[in-house]
Design a protein around this motif. Structure first.
Motif, PDB file in Angstrom:
ATOM      1  N   ILE A 266       2.445  32.434 110.012  1.00 40.46           N
ATOM      2  CA  ILE A 266       1.368  32.298 111.252  1.00 40.46           C
ATOM      3  C   ILE A 266       2.050  32.780 112.243  1.00 40.46           C
ATOM      4  O   ILE A 266       1.060  33.871 112.999  1.00 40.46           O
TER       5      ILE A 266
ATOM      6  N   ARG B 153      -9.711  20.562 124.405  1.00 37.53           N
ATOM      7  CA  ARG B 153     -10.725  22.075 124.549  1.00 37.53           C
ATOM      8  C   ARG B 153     -11.630  22.316 125.480  1.00 37.53           C
ATOM      9  O   ARG B 153     -13.168  22.571 124.410  1.00 37.53           O
TER      10      ARG B 153
ATOM     11  N   ARG C  69       6.915  25.967 116.796  1.00 37.83           N
ATOM     12  CA  ARG C  69       6.398  25.931 118.386  1.00 37.83           C
ATOM     13  C   ARG C  69       5.712  24.620 117.609  1.00 37.83           C
ATOM     14  O   ARG C  69       5.318  24.378 116.694  1.00 37.83           O
TER      15      ARG C  69
ATOM     16  N   PRO D  51      -9.546  33.537 113.802  1.00 40.55           N
ATOM     17  CA  PRO D  51      -8.473  34.289 114.631  1.00 40.55           C
ATOM     18  C   PRO D  51      -7.339  33.659 114.861  1.00 40.55           C
ATOM     19  O   PRO D  51      -7.045  32.552 113.876  1.00 40.55           O
ATOM     20  N   PRO D  52      -6.311  34.444 114.731  1.00 36.85           N
ATOM     21  CA  PRO D  52      -5.001  34.055 114.448  1.00 36.85           C
ATOM     22  C   PRO D  52      -4.449  32.711 115.375  1.00 36.85           C
ATOM     23  O   PRO D  52      -4.963  32.353 116.022  1.00 36.85           O
ATOM     24  N   ILE D  53      -3.540  31.516 114.574  1.00 32.80           N
ATOM     25  CA  ILE D  53      -3.782  30.004 114.487  1.00 32.80           C
ATOM     26  C   ILE D  53      -2.978  30.211 115.806  1.00 32.80           C
ATOM     27  O   ILE D  53      -3.309  29.091 116.727  1.00 32.80           O
ATOM     28  N   LEU D  54      -2.109  30.704 115.558  1.00 37.20           N
ATOM     29  CA  LEU D  54      -0.663  29.957 117.083  1.00 37.20           C
ATOM     30  C   LEU D  54      -0.376  30.592 118.057  1.00 37.20           C
ATOM     31  O   LEU D  54      -0.667  32.678 117.701  1.00 37.20           O
ATOM     32  N   GLY D  55      -0.276  30.678 119.103  1.00 37.11           N
ATOM     33  CA  GLY D  55       0.094  31.101 119.910  1.00 37.11           C
ATOM     34  C   GLY D  55      -1.112  31.901 121.212  1.00 37.11           C
ATOM     35  O   GLY D  55      -1.094  33.030 121.851  1.00 37.11           O
ATOM     36  N   VAL D  56      -2.244  31.403 120.715  1.00 36.55           N
ATOM     37  CA  VAL D  56      -3.613  31.232 121.484  1.00 36.55           C
ATOM     38  C   VAL D  56      -3.502  29.341 122.762  1.00 36.55           C
ATOM     39  O   VAL D  56      -3.751  28.766 121.890  1.00 36.55           O
ATOM     40  N   GLU D  57      -3.557  29.789 123.772  1.00 35.60           N
ATOM     41  CA  GLU D  57      -3.874  28.253 124.179  1.00 35.60           C
ATOM     42  C   GLU D  57      -4.837  28.549 123.874  1.00 35.60           C
ATOM     43  O   GLU D  57      -5.857  28.881 123.661  1.00 35.60           O
TER      44      GLU D  57
ATOM     45  N   ASP E  45      -2.528  38.803 113.039  1.00 37.40           N
ATOM     46  CA  ASP E  45      -3.558  39.258 113.038  1.00 37.40           C
ATOM     47  C   ASP E  45      -4.960  38.076 112.960  1.00 37.40           C
ATOM     48  O   ASP E  45      -6.195  37.778 114.167  1.00 37.40           O
ATOM     49  N   TYR E  46      -4.627  37.785 111.737  1.00 36.04           N
ATOM     50  CA  TYR E  46      -6.358  36.772 111.228  1.00 36.04           C
ATOM     51  C   TYR E  46      -6.339  35.768 110.562  1.00 36.04           C
ATOM     52  O   TYR E  46      -4.520  35.707 109.649  1.00 36.04           O
TER      53      TYR E  46
END
Lengths: 479, 99
Positions: A144, B17, A272, B92-98, A148-149
């Motif tokens: 994860i 959200r 996390r 889009p990428p799942i973790l690391g996006v607020e 990138d996606y």
């Protein structure tokens, strides 16, 4: 476990397991889409699976039956239950909530008995729906973090799940493994799930903490995920418990969190946290009504429960007087009905256990006719077959389905009469006079010379014990 | 005394959200407070003799048989998605996006 540093504290592990199993239904929990592992991506989807506006969930009766069946097998109380929405955002869950059960699960309490006899308490088991499957692409090599996606397949979204939560009653990696293996055996025996860890239809998370041995306190626990085999389960628990001990012995404390087991590195990592548990904002699912199984339904399902592994172990011990570990191994391999059938047909219990434990590891052994198995044991006991011959005949019986008598005749395993054996022993003695003198002087180990001679003459057909008996009698007579 | 604080409204908005302006936070703090006060009115009643219900509709055990029904056409569904790749939904990428 003892502490390596302070020389004082002995530590005890405290382990509870949360096991998710996919129920063996034809369709999903709340929609009529097929529940099939391994199909082409996004082919088993309906508007309900995708959370499209206007779609509504309808509960699968078979999923409820399987949940009740498992609850009964775990000695749980089957209770009126309510579905809730567990709210969080994650692309593998297109509704943005998971339908689960919260404070009123379908199965309450219960216990499971390990083969060695210890009872592990069951806290609860509740119904919920599975999520879709994400594949993370780019950056972090399939992980994860740093991807990138992600690509999402919703075939699994909405597959019926039963989450079975144990009480923290296990105190070693071996006990945790034994619990998970016993749970799997029950799932298979009842047909509730195919329980394949490698396909994800049985997923085990472990809650691990440690405490000073002899106390009953419950310290901070960590939840370990990504345990893809029974072996990983044992290794991850051992690692995590040692990590806690090291922290305590450095005057630190573990943090309550979810951790990820990295099999290749042999360690756990912090993940996390998605959101705090109390931020799931559970509330009753308004599109589903109370699930309140009638007493008749529950009792009907109870009456249809198969004999469970613990009952089968008890019955096999009762029938044979075998040791707990031997009996457990035979039940685990599904050979207990064969052994019990043979003993009921008059077979010697000890020989039946020995054959089942050592000589029946091939496929199809469980389908052997118990009466034929008993007949073979009878022939062996009567001395018509040696132990080696009996093993050979047994393998042929599994392979061809022929009777032991026919196979013995076909292979030329005729019982050698005593006079023929005695005559052969005479020749062995005549050919090995020096050895005979030593044997008469009490050197028992040289009798191998004579037994070897006879075996060679008979191409292994002779009964070694009978040859030995003749030799001893001859020695007695010559004194 | 208000039943809910602006901070709680902001927290719930983050979980849902929702991006709220300061004016909207003030507006919903009043709205949600009124709803919670109504719940408090109900809570104040003596309901000792009323059995708890989990649902306003008095039905139970509504179930369907475990029979496979029609499924959606994959190509049609994926054509409606913002992005698709290898017969899957691309997100889009799942973790690391607020939020």
């Amino acid at each position: 476990m003892s502490s390596p540093r302070d020389g004082g504290t002995d530590w005890e592990m405290v382990i509870g397991l949360e096991v998710h199993v996919e129920l063996h239904t034809r369709t999903k929990m709340f929609s009529s889409a097929p529940n099939n592992f391994g199909d082409e991506p996004n082919t088993n989807i309906t508007p309900t699976c995708l959370g499209l506006p206007g779609s509504l969930p309808v509960l699968n009766e078979r999923a409820v039956e399987l949940a009740i069946t498992m609850g009964l097998a775990l000695n749980s109380e089957i209770a009126p239950s309510v579905f809730h929405r567990k709210n969080y955002f994650y692309p593998d869950m297109p509704k943005d909530f998971q339908i689960s059960q919260y404070d009123q699960p379908i199965c309450v309490g219960g216990w499971l008995e390990l083969p060695q006899g210890k009872r592990i308490g069951i806290e609860r088991a509740h119904l919920e729906e599975d999520t879709g499957k994400s594949t993370h692409v780019g950056g972090g090599g399939g992980r994860i973090h740093g991807s990138d996606y992600s690509l999402v397949d919703y075939n699994r979204a909405g597959v019926p799940l039963l989450e079975i939560v144990s009480r923290p009653h296990m105190n070693s990696p071996d006990e945790a493994r034994a619990y998970a293996e016993e749970l799997r055996a029950i799932l298979l025996a009842t047909g509730v799930s195919d329980a394949r860890m490698e396909e994800g239809s049985m997923r085990v998370d472990a809650n691990v903490s440690v405490r000073p041995a002899g106390t009953d306190e419950l310290r901070t626990r960590c939840e370990i995920k990504n345990l893809n085999s029974f072996r990983s389960l044992g290794r991850a628990i051992a690692y995590e418990a040692q990590r806690h001990i090291d922290l305590y012995e450095h005057g630190e404390e573990p943090t309550q969190e979810t951790r990820h087991w990295a099999e290749d590195e042999g360690r756990t990592h912090t993940l996390r946290s998605k959101e705090e548990a109390n931020d799931y904002r559970y509330f009753p699912e308004p599109d589903l009504v109370l699930l309140n199984p009638s007493r008749e339904w529950v009792e009907d399902l109870r009456a249809r429960l198969p004999e469970l592994p613990a009952q089968r172990r008890a019955a096999l011990r009762e029938a044979t007087g075998g040791e707990a570990a031997d009996v457990a191994a035979i039940v685990a391999r599904g050979l207990d009905r064969l052994v019990r059938g043979a003993v009921a047909a008059g077979a010697d219990p000890g020989r039946a256990l020995t054959h089942a434990g050592h000589n029946l590891s091939m496929d199809g052994a469980a389908d052997l006719d118990p009466a034929a198995f008993a007949a073979l044991i009878g022939m062996e006991k009567a001395g018509d077959l040696t132990a080696t011959q009996a093993k050979t005949v047994l393998a042929e019986m599994v392979d061809t389905g022929e009777s032991p008598e026919d196979i013995a005749a076909r292979l030329g395993f005729e019982a050698m009469d005593t006079s023929a054996l005695e005559e052969m022993v005479e020749r062995a003695v005549a050919a090995n006079d020096a050895a005979w003198q030593k044997f008469c002087a009490g050197e028992d180990k040289v009798q191998g010379v004579f037994v070897g001679f006879v075996m060679k003459e008979t191409r292994g057909q002779a009964d070694g014990k009978a040859v030995s008996a003749i030799l001893r009698a001859r020695r007695e007579a010559s004194r | 005394m208000t039943a809910i604080t602006p901070e709680e409204v902001e927290h719930v908005a983050v979980l849902a959200r929702l991006r709220l302006s300061p004016e909207e936070v003030a507006h919903f703090t009043g709205h949600l407070g009124a709803i919670l006060e109504h719940a408090a009115d109900v809570e104040a009643l003596d309901l000792a003799d009323v059995p708890p219900t989990s649902h306003p509709v008095h039905l139970e055990n509504v179930m369907r048989p475990d029979r496979v029904g029609p499924t959606l056409d994959r190509d049609e569904v994926l054509a409606e998605a913002p992005a698709a790749q290898e017969n899957r939904f691309r997100v889009p990428p799942i973790l690391g996006v607020e939020p």
